[in-house]
Design a protein around this motif. Structure first.
Motif, PDB file in Angstrom:
ATOM      1  N   LYS A   1       0.836  -1.198   0.000  1.00 28.12           N
ATOM      2  CA  LYS A   1       0.000   0.000   0.000  1.00 28.12           C
ATOM      3  C   LYS A   1       0.875   1.254   0.000  1.00 28.12           C
ATOM      4  CE  LYS A   1      -2.427   1.301   3.494  1.00 28.12           C
ATOM      5  NZ  LYS A   1      -3.068   1.046   4.787  1.00 28.12           N
ATOM      6  N   ARG A   2       0.398   2.264  -0.653  1.00 31.56           N
ATOM      7  CA  ARG A   2       1.137   3.536  -0.650  1.00 31.56           C
ATOM      8  C   ARG A   2       0.919   4.245   0.675  1.00 31.56           C
ATOM      9  NH1 ARG A   2       2.195   6.288  -6.259  1.00 31.56           N
ATOM     10  NH2 ARG A   2       2.992   7.996  -5.017  1.00 31.56           N
TER      11      ARG A   2
ATOM     12  N   ARG B   1       7.482   5.458   4.262  1.00 34.97           N
ATOM     13  CA  ARG B   1       8.165   4.773   3.168  1.00 34.97           C
ATOM     14  C   ARG B   1       9.671   4.788   3.394  1.00 34.97           C
ATOM     15  NH1 ARG B   1       6.845   7.899  -1.088  1.00 34.97           N
ATOM     16  NH2 ARG B   1       8.798   9.046  -0.820  1.00 34.97           N
TER      17      ARG B   1
ATOM     18  N   SER C   1       8.630  -0.841  -7.251  1.00 34.13           N
ATOM     19  CA  SER C   1       7.406  -1.623  -7.393  1.00 34.13           C
ATOM     20  C   SER C   1       6.944  -2.143  -6.034  1.00 34.13           C
ATOM     21  CB  SER C   1       7.595  -2.761  -8.396  1.00 34.13           C
ATOM     22  OG  SER C   1       8.357  -3.788  -7.818  1.00 34.13           O
TER      23      SER C   1
ATOM     24  N   PHE D   1       7.107  -0.464  -3.217  1.00 36.05           N
ATOM     25  CA  PHE D   1       6.421   0.619  -2.504  1.00 36.05           C
ATOM     26  C   PHE D   1       5.392   1.331  -3.387  1.00 36.05           C
ATOM     27  CE2 PHE D   1      10.591   0.603  -0.160  1.00 36.05           C
ATOM     28  CZ  PHE D   1      10.074   0.005   0.976  1.00 36.05           C
ATOM     29  N   ASN D   2       5.258   0.836  -4.630  1.00 40.03           N
ATOM     30  CA  ASN D   2       4.290   1.435  -5.543  1.00 40.03           C
ATOM     31  C   ASN D   2       4.547   2.915  -5.813  1.00 40.03           C
ATOM     32  OD1 ASN D   2       2.240  -0.022  -6.895  1.00 40.03           O
ATOM     33  ND2 ASN D   2       1.534  -0.740  -4.878  1.00 40.03           N
ATOM     34  N   VAL D   3       5.808   3.245  -5.982  1.00 37.28           N
ATOM     35  CA  VAL D   3       6.174   4.603  -6.379  1.00 37.28           C
ATOM     36  C   VAL D   3       7.107   4.491  -7.582  1.00 37.28           C
ATOM     37  CG1 VAL D   3       5.925   5.628  -4.092  1.00 37.28           C
ATOM     38  CG2 VAL D   3       8.119   4.638  -4.780  1.00 37.28           C
ATOM     39  N   SER D   4       7.493   5.605  -8.129  1.00 34.69           N
ATOM     40  CA  SER D   4       8.382   5.574  -9.282  1.00 34.69           C
ATOM     41  C   SER D   4       9.825   5.376  -8.827  1.00 34.69           C
ATOM     42  CB  SER D   4       8.274   6.878 -10.052  1.00 34.69           C
ATOM     43  OG  SER D   4       8.880   7.903  -9.312  1.00 34.69           O
TER      44      SER D   4
END
Lengths: 197, 197
Positions: free
Chosen positions: A2-3, A9, A30, A32-35
């Motif tokens: 989840k973000r 983070r 991927s 942490f679902n961030v760029s």
DNA sequence: CTGGTGTTAGTACCAAGTGCTAATACATAT
DNA sequence: ATATGTATTAGCACTTGGTACTAACACCAG
């Protein structure tokens, strides 16, 4: 995953990289679902080096350890003076890795190991084996203590090929360990093979 | 460095990389006075991986070792069965690093360490310290031997906070080590802090 | 509406390679 | 003397896992 917030983070990032230094920015992104860029910015802020540097660090530590870990098993304590078949001294600096985490007191077998090593060393023989030992742990020893140990040959029994050695260890002039060692030697006293080293 | 034959160079290459896995092809090329391409061909023939892979290997070994080397100092031998305040068993596989190079016989302090560790472990207490030990090294133990050790609580002295433990080590059903350990414990029997792990 | 913070995208560049093709040198064999 | 084989070198495209930097956008607060 989840973000969450930046703080969370970054906290997780530190932890994750600590647990697995081999992880790439892409994998982290991927995870942490961030760029990837965000991960890079995070690493910057936390001054975490890039993957290849991290791996290098781990590898470098390893090479240190190789030099460090061998002597632990081979000889315990540094022999500072020795007169064969008579007496010997050694020093052993107690470090964090020698103590119980729980209470900071040195594990007995390290003191035993120092004493036993010294008893072996003082015997002027290729093959000296410990037959029996009576030991007393008189006082707790802590990390940072410098243990100074003296081994004295008390008695030689030529017929039985035995040597009796008294060992006393001190920290700050106070006895922490006493031991009596009965050692077996293959050769008689004073008939050693000089070619050996 | 002088230019030599391919064979010699490759021999040296192996050695050089083994000594310093952190060296790049470029550095190797100038070291041996050949082109980078030659070095690459050499590595191919000798199936030596590239710098980054080499470093990774060293680092990976390190992580193994961390798991491996801690127990060496922390607990000697693997505990296979334990009944607190009663008895415990452990196994210790003797390896090359535990024996005297000269005669292949295990250094006494490793057997002592296994026995002592087990004596500490069998006591159901946060703080167990060895006070005294009488040990007998009955038979030489060699590399490759599997030492099976049993610790039995013989006596508990509530008033003096002492526990007396007998330890016997076997190799192939034959006794190699016997020890009597007098242990000190902080807490009385059966009044332990359950929050501890 | 403006500013600051957080995030994303994209570009140029780097180190240390792999993988491949091609050229050259030199000795050896026919 | 020419052909063949081995060793070496050069060059180019591509890969990974980054750095360094610029630009854009979203949002929330004042």
């Amino acid at each position: 995953m989840k973000r969450t917030t930046k703080k969370e983070r970054q906290q997780l990032l530190l932890q994750t990289i600590d647990e697995n230094p081999f992880i790439t920015d892409e994998q982290l992104a991927s995870l942490f679902n961030v760029s990837v860029q965000t991960i890079r910015l995070d690493r910057m802020e936390l001054s975490i080096p890039e993957l290849r540097e991290r791996i290098k660090d781990v590898a470098a530590k390893n090479l240190e350890n190789e030099v460090k870990s061998l002597p632990i098993d081979e000889i315990i304590g540094e022999i500072i003076d020795i007169e064969l078949d008579s007496r010997a001294f050694s020093i052993f600096d107690v470090k964090e890795e020698h103590v119980f985490q729980r209470n900071g007191i040195a594990r007995g077998h390290h003191l035993f190991a120092q004493a036993n090593s010294l008893a072996v060393a003082v015997i002027n023989d290729e093959l000296a084996l410990t037959v029996r030992a009576n030991v007393l742990f008189a006082k707790p020893v802590k990390a940072g203590d410098r243990v100074i140990t003296k081994a004295t040959v008390r008695e030689q029994n030529k017929d039985k090929n035995r040597t009796y050695i008294d060992v006393i260890s001190n920290v700050n002039n106070s006895v922490v360990f006493k031991g009596e060692f009965e050692m077996y030697r293959t050769k008689g006293i004073g008939e050693n093979d000089e070619t050996s080293n």
